[in-house]
Structure formats: C-alpha cells, structure tokens
Write an enzyme that holds these catalytic residues in place. Structure first.
Site, PDB file in Angstrom:
ATOM      1  N   ILE A  36       1.664   0.814   4.891  1.00 57.37           N
ATOM      2  CA  ILE A  36       2.068   0.432   3.546  1.00 57.37           C
ATOM      3  C   ILE A  36       2.832   1.581   2.900  1.00 57.37           C
ATOM      4  O   ILE A  36       2.370   2.734   2.942  1.00 57.37           O
ATOM      5  CB  ILE A  36       0.822   0.119   2.671  1.00 57.37           C
ATOM      6  CG1 ILE A  36      -0.075  -0.897   3.373  1.00 57.37           C
ATOM      7  CG2 ILE A  36       1.227  -0.372   1.285  1.00 57.37           C
ATOM      8  CD1 ILE A  36      -1.499  -0.925   2.838  1.00 57.37           C
ATOM      9  N   CYS A  37       3.992   1.284   2.320  1.00 59.83           N
ATOM     10  CA  CYS A  37       4.758   2.320   1.648  1.00 59.83           C
ATOM     11  C   CYS A  37       4.401   2.274   0.159  1.00 59.83           C
ATOM     12  O   CYS A  37       4.932   1.463  -0.596  1.00 59.83           O
ATOM     13  CB  CYS A  37       6.254   2.079   1.857  1.00 59.83           C
ATOM     14  SG  CYS A  37       7.279   3.315   1.053  1.00 59.83           S
ATOM     15  N   LEU A  38       3.453   3.114  -0.238  1.00 57.59           N
ATOM     16  CA  LEU A  38       2.975   3.112  -1.622  1.00 57.59           C
ATOM     17  C   LEU A  38       2.626   4.558  -1.974  1.00 57.59           C
ATOM     18  O   LEU A  38       1.796   5.179  -1.319  1.00 57.59           O
ATOM     19  CB  LEU A  38       1.732   2.205  -1.717  1.00 57.59           C
ATOM     20  CG  LEU A  38       1.058   2.060  -3.083  1.00 57.59           C
ATOM     21  CD1 LEU A  38       1.987   1.336  -4.065  1.00 57.59           C
ATOM     22  CD2 LEU A  38      -0.251   1.278  -2.967  1.00 57.59           C
TER      23      LEU A  38
END
Lengths: 151, 261
Positions: free
Chosen positions: A90-92
């Site tokens: 996840i790109c967060l």
C-alpha cells in the site's frame, strides 16, 4: 519482544474490542496466539465502489512499536485501487515517512478504509507490473515517493 | 504515486539501519557532564571551529552530548529543563501544572485520547519520580532523572509527548505560526504531521518557539557554525529583552547538545 511495545498493543487490542469501529474487525484468535501479528478485516463502505466487498490486512509489529511503524499489507484478495499494488503493498505515507507514535492500528485502518472510499474507479497503480516484479517482500523497504495523498 | 523500485531501496535502508546501529552503540541517549574542552578533539584540524570552541569555553565549562538521532532537541530540552526545575521547587510545581493541563488541550485539538493517554501517563510518571521534596537529596533525584532519560522506553515516550505539545501549540495559534512555515506544505497541520510529530525529525526555530510558549519555559541556544566571526552567537527563546534563560543548548548544524556554566 520488550514490554512497552506489547503493553501498548494489548491496550490497543482491548480498545478496538470494546469500542469496535464500523466496518473493521479484528481476528481475535490470531492475535491471542501472537500479539505481534494481527489480521484485520475491512469492509468496503456503503455507497462506495467497494460496497459489499471485504478485504484482509496483515499488521506486523516489531519491538520498537509504536516508535517504528507497523508493516501493513493486504493479503488474500487485493482491492483494485490506484494506491494498492497487486502484491498487497500500500502506498500511504503514514505507513512509513509520516508515521507518528500517536497513530494506532485503528487510525491506520480508518485511513485505509477512507482511501478505498474516496476512489472513483478501480484501477491498479500505473507501475504495478514493474514494481511487483522488483520490490522487496517488505513494503517498508520501498522508498516511496508520495505524489498525492488525497486520492 | 511512484517508487524507485530497483533494489537500491533495500540497500539504502540496510545502510541507514547500520549507521543507526553504529550511532546507538557509540552514543548514550544523554552523556555524563563532560568538560567543554572536549570539543577541541572534534576539530583538531579546523581553525575556524577551534576559535569558536575557545569562545564557548569562556562562557560555558561543561556540556552533555545528546545522541544524534533527530530527537536531540526534545531530549536535550526536556532533560535540562527538568534538571533545572528539580533545583527550583516552585517553578517545578508550575511546570507540573502546565503538563497536567496539556492533555485536555491536546484532546480538544483532536489528538486521539487513546494514544495520548499513554504518553501523558509516562511523562507524569517521570515527573512524579523526580519531583523535588524536602526529605530527598537533590543529587539523588538528579541521578534518577539521568537514569530515566537514558532508558529508551521512558526517554522516547517523553520525546513523543514534547513533540505533541509542540504540534498542539503550533495548531492552537495556526494563524500566527503559518507565517513562518517555509517549504512544500499544504497547511500548518500538514507541517505538524510531517515535521513535528514523527520521531527522528529535526527541530528548527519554529519548533523551539512553540514549545517554549506552550510550557512557559525559556532556553538559550548557542549557535556554532562555519560563519566567519570568531564569537558564537546566542539566541534566546522567547526573544524578549527581560528574558534570561536558565538552560542553554549548543547548536551545531543539525544537532543540539546541553551546555553548563
């Protein structure tokens, strides 16, 4: 694992079990076996493109938690979303650079659920193929560049 | 959204971890009091800095080195402020009250009560342990403070709470402080989330101004850099003529240590 991290995780678990958050469920049995590995089920919110779908997040904590962020990824069926790679990464930003010890499992789940809710179409990140082939198994080992946190 | 996806990432992070480990082994979180002249060893071949060390030695006799992990300002500030307060009972009481009132303020600002509790409880535990009393020997209390600040669990929890207090003050007076935010931030809140609250992020003037205002504390920061003047420049926070801070920090590019007269 040293005491402070475990004490904090037990406190978070108790909080989430006594005050459950809508659409977020903890696998109690799994956590009872190992406090450093959590499986959390997230329901797609109503009136969003993920309504009716459920997804599973895996949290892993090290002994430096909450100073170090947890490692968080989707397992099983991976939601199709422009910030979620097909391997579950996840790109967060709050999962790496912008993590603060005042955040928690609940806060991360809430962020991820709202990230899903704000999506208007189901698509993979444009670089999904190249990333999933070359990245490390651990998403925390990717040096992410966050272009847009609002999506 | 992109990431540089070759395996350099893993190597870079591995390298970072190794450097981190080396630093941890080499530096205590807070060192013993050591003579200020020790700075000469670091600048054996550097006439510019040696001259400045000489100037500092004329004003300060001792220092404590703080582990250079990005949290040094909060650790130095927290330690030396409490060290001063232990010797000044009345001010200690006032400080205690400010900390006691800070939790409600942070919750009002939408910080999550659940995690705030944890950090607040720890800082209060430390304050209770080092509260000066008539029956206890001050030196024993100071030893206890030194011990607690060198225990990672206590020390880091205090750093977190001081970061939250700093962020809280910035947000509380957002209109004022947003005039001083430079760089690529969408708002003051964005700045707080990226540069104040996360661990290991370094501190600048704005952080110092905010934490002093929030806690009613004062600090003198002595700046030692490569500037051409032979004297070091000191800056007082808060910046007003009748302010004469009782605690001093030494700033060298990207790092803070504690100074003593």
């Amino acid at each position: 694992m040293s005491c402070p991290a475990e004490r904090r995780l037990r406190k978070e678990l108790l909080e989430l079990l006594t005050n459950p958050m809508p659409g977020i469920y903890i696998d109690e049995e799994k956590v009872a076996k190992n406090i450093n590995e959590w499986i959390v089920t997230i329901e797609g919110a109503e009136k969003t493109i993920y309504e009716g779908e459920t997804f599973q997040l895996q949290f892993s904590f090290n002994e430096k938690y909450p100073f170090d962020s947890p490692t968080v990824l989707f397992i099983g069926k991976i939601p199709v979303h422009s910030h979620i790679y097909s391997n579950g990464h996840i790109c967060l930003s709050i999962l790496t650079d912008d993590w603060t010890p005042a955040l928690s499992v609940g806060a991360v789940c809430l962020s991820i659920r709202s990230m899903l809710s704000s999506a208007t179409k189901k698509e993979r990140p444009p670089d999904d193929m190249i990333y999933t082939r070359t990245c490390s198994k651990n998403p925390k080992k990717t040096k992410w560049f966050f272009h847009d946190d609002t999506v | 959204m992109e990431q540089n996806s070759d395996n350099h990432d893993e190597l870079t992070i591995k390298q970072q971890k190794e450097i981190e480990k080396e630093i941890n082994e080499q530096f205590a979180l807070i060192s013993e009091k050591i003579p200020i002249e020790i700075l000469n060893d670091e600048y054996a071949d550097d006439p510019v800095y040696r001259q400045k060390v000489q100037d500092i030695s004329s004003k300060y006799r001792y220092m404590r080195k703080i582990r250079p992990d990005g949290n040094c300002f909060y650790r130095a500030f927290g330690f030396t402020t409490l060290e001063y307060l232990i010797k000044n009972k009345e001010e200690f009481k006032k400080f205690r009250q400010v900390i006691e009132q800070s939790k409600a303020k942070l919750i009002e600002l939408n910080f999550p009560q659940f995690t705030i509790d944890d950090f607040y409880d720890t800082i209060m535990e430390v304050i209770n342990k080092v509260e000066p009393s008539d029956t206890q020997d001050v030196n024993k209390v100071l030893d206890e403070l030194y011990k607690l600040f060198n225990e990672q669990a206590y020390s880091d929890y205090i750093v977190v709470y001081l970061r939250l207090i700093t962020s809280g003050k910035l947000q509380e007076e957002a209109e004022f402080y947003s005039n001083f935010i430079e760089g690529n931030y969408t708002s003051l809140l964005d700045f707080c989330k990226k540069e104040v609250e996360p661990m290991y992020k370094e501190s600048d003037h704005i952080h110092i101004i905010a934490i002093c205002a929030a806690l009613g504390c004062a600090v003198r920061v002595v700046y030692m850099d490569r500037g051409s003047q032979s004297e070091v420049i000191a800056h007082d926070f808060p910046d007003c003529p009748d302010n004469n801070p009782s605690v001093s920090l030494l700033y060298r590019p990207n790092h803070y240590d504690v100074l003593y007269q």
